[in-house]
Scaffold this active site. Structure first.
Site, PDB file in Angstrom:
ATOM      1  N   GLY A 126       0.813  -1.218   0.000  1.00 41.87           N
ATOM      2  CA  GLY A 126       0.000   0.000   0.000  1.00 41.87           C
ATOM      3  C   GLY A 126       0.838   1.257   0.000  1.00 41.87           C
ATOM      4  O   GLY A 126       0.575   2.180   0.774  1.00 41.87           O
ATOM      5  N   ARG A 181       0.287   5.972  -1.864  1.00 42.68           N
ATOM      6  CA  ARG A 181      -0.311   7.192  -1.307  1.00 42.68           C
ATOM      7  C   ARG A 181       0.011   7.297   0.180  1.00 42.68           C
ATOM      8  O   ARG A 181       0.379   6.330   0.828  1.00 42.68           O
ATOM      9  CB  ARG A 181      -1.844   7.169  -1.474  1.00 42.68           C
ATOM     10  CG  ARG A 181      -2.335   7.433  -2.869  1.00 42.68           C
ATOM     11  CD  ARG A 181      -3.844   7.209  -2.992  1.00 42.68           C
ATOM     12  NE  ARG A 181      -4.619   7.990  -2.032  1.00 42.68           N
ATOM     13  CZ  ARG A 181      -5.088   9.215  -2.268  1.00 42.68           C
ATOM     14  NH1 ARG A 181      -4.864   9.795  -3.441  1.00 42.68           N
ATOM     15  NH2 ARG A 181      -5.803   9.854  -1.351  1.00 42.68           N
ATOM     16  N   SER A 213      -2.107   1.732  15.052  1.00 42.55           N
ATOM     17  CA  SER A 213      -2.829   2.990  15.241  1.00 42.55           C
ATOM     18  C   SER A 213      -2.997   3.294  16.720  1.00 42.55           C
ATOM     19  O   SER A 213      -3.212   2.386  17.541  1.00 42.55           O
ATOM     20  CB  SER A 213      -4.201   2.919  14.584  1.00 42.55           C
ATOM     21  OG  SER A 213      -4.999   4.035  14.940  1.00 42.55           O
ATOM     22  N   SER A 265      -5.508   4.477  17.884  1.00 44.42           N
ATOM     23  CA  SER A 265      -6.911   4.221  18.219  1.00 44.42           C
ATOM     24  C   SER A 265      -7.078   3.009  19.128  1.00 44.42           C
ATOM     25  O   SER A 265      -8.102   2.877  19.807  1.00 44.42           O
ATOM     26  CB  SER A 265      -7.733   4.027  16.946  1.00 44.42           C
ATOM     27  OG  SER A 265      -7.336   2.862  16.258  1.00 44.42           O
ATOM     28  N   TYR A 269     -12.336  -1.396  12.957  1.00 41.58           N
ATOM     29  CA  TYR A 269     -10.979  -0.959  12.618  1.00 41.58           C
ATOM     30  C   TYR A 269     -10.044  -1.125  13.822  1.00 41.58           C
ATOM     31  O   TYR A 269      -8.942  -1.682  13.709  1.00 41.58           O
ATOM     32  CB  TYR A 269     -11.023   0.496  12.181  1.00 41.58           C
ATOM     33  CG  TYR A 269      -9.674   1.147  11.998  1.00 41.58           C
ATOM     34  CD1 TYR A 269      -8.952   0.985  10.820  1.00 41.58           C
ATOM     35  CD2 TYR A 269      -9.121   1.938  13.016  1.00 41.58           C
ATOM     36  CE1 TYR A 269      -7.712   1.585  10.653  1.00 41.58           C
ATOM     37  CE2 TYR A 269      -7.891   2.539  12.856  1.00 41.58           C
ATOM     38  CZ  TYR A 269      -7.182   2.359  11.672  1.00 41.58           C
ATOM     39  OH  TYR A 269      -5.953   2.954  11.514  1.00 41.58           O
ATOM     40  N   LYS A 282      -6.423  -3.411  14.489  1.00 44.19           N
ATOM     41  CA  LYS A 282      -5.140  -2.838  14.888  1.00 44.19           C
ATOM     42  C   LYS A 282      -4.670  -3.417  16.229  1.00 44.19           C
ATOM     43  O   LYS A 282      -3.468  -3.586  16.460  1.00 44.19           O
ATOM     44  CB  LYS A 282      -5.252  -1.314  14.967  1.00 44.19           C
ATOM     45  CG  LYS A 282      -5.478  -0.656  13.607  1.00 44.19           C
ATOM     46  CD  LYS A 282      -4.365  -0.972  12.624  1.00 44.19           C
ATOM     47  CE  LYS A 282      -4.536  -0.241  11.314  1.00 44.19           C
ATOM     48  NZ  LYS A 282      -3.450  -0.519  10.336  1.00 44.19           N
TER      49      LYS A 282
END
Length: 250
Positions: free
Chosen positions: A14, A17, A142, A144, A155, A159
């Site tokens: 990935g 970007r 993350s 989070s 999500y 993680k």
């Protein structure tokens, strides 16, 4: 600064970007030959190819969906044929969505799990024959996980699972000299943020800058700096860790 990375071989998933692109370019500028992938051929991929060509080195931007076992097999076969080994693997590919938990469809749960967790498992497992003592495997986590963000239960779960996967693999492959670590990223300014309407972008930047000890959000090259450190021998005694790259966010 010479980090001793010249001639090393890396795979970054990935990487066309955002944070992944910053990691690809950071590695390439320090002399690493980098293969990266994206799901679709687009201008981001084409522009990255042009930028890598200007840097120089044996770089490749391929189309591969890392949730598909067959495409992961092909991706790692390419790395084997081109490089013969991998010194660095960065599991950056992933996605996010915002859905109230009671409305979270099983299909969306499965999509996020496949993109953020199963893809890392597939890439690591297929990369193992190419890894050697000193190789560094880095997964993008993350903040989070600690924060617990509303409408991101699916999500956040993926993680959090990466942390467990990372720790177990660090223990299992430590005797082989292969290191596994997770980067716990905070809010990073990427194309996704820059493409928002100006008022919304400013609102987000202001909100998260106030939460940061440094008074700002991060940049892709700052996440790349952590990858460079974990790829180098400077971190040769670091494994099973979770490295915060969040500006001291509270």
């Amino acid at each position: 600064m010479d980090l001793g990375l010249q001639g090393k071989k890396a795979l970054v998933t990935g990487g066309t970007r955002g944070v992944g692109r910053g990691m690809v370019l950071g590695l390439a500028r320090h002399g690493v030959d980098v293969t990266t992938c994206c799901r679709k051929e687009n201008e981001s991929a084409a522009s990255l190819e042009r930028e890598l060509k200007s840097i120089g080195g044996d770089h490749h931007v391929l189309r591969a969906d890392v949730t598909d076992p067959d495409q992961v097999t092909e991706l790692l076969a390419h790395c084997r044929e081109r490089y013969g080994r991998l010194d660095v693997v960065v599991n950056n590919a992933g996605t996010i969505s915002h859905v109230p938990y009671q409305e979270l469809a099983l299909e969306e749960w499965n999509r996020i799990v496949a993109s953020n967790l199963t893809s890392a498992h597939l890439v690591i497992q297929h990369a193992l024959p190419l890894l050697r003592p000193g190789s560094s495997v880095i997964s993008v986590g993350s903040r989070s996980v600690e924060a617990g963000v509303v409408r991101r239960a699916h999500y956040t779960a993926t993680k959090a699972a990466l942390l467990g996967l990372n720790r177990s693999l660090a223990r299992e492959f430590g005797p082989s000299g292969i290191r596994f670590n997770v980067l716990r990223l905070g809010v990073i300014e990427t194309e996704t943020l820059r493409e928002l309407p100006e008022d919304r972008r400013a609102e987000i930047q202001d909100l998260y800058s106030k939460k940061s000890a440094l008074g700002r959000i991060g940049q892709p090259e700052e996440a790349a700096g952590a990858v460079l450190w974990l790829a180098s021998d400077l971190s040769r005694f670091v494994t099973g860790g979770v490295i915060p790259v969040d500006g001291g966010m509270s």
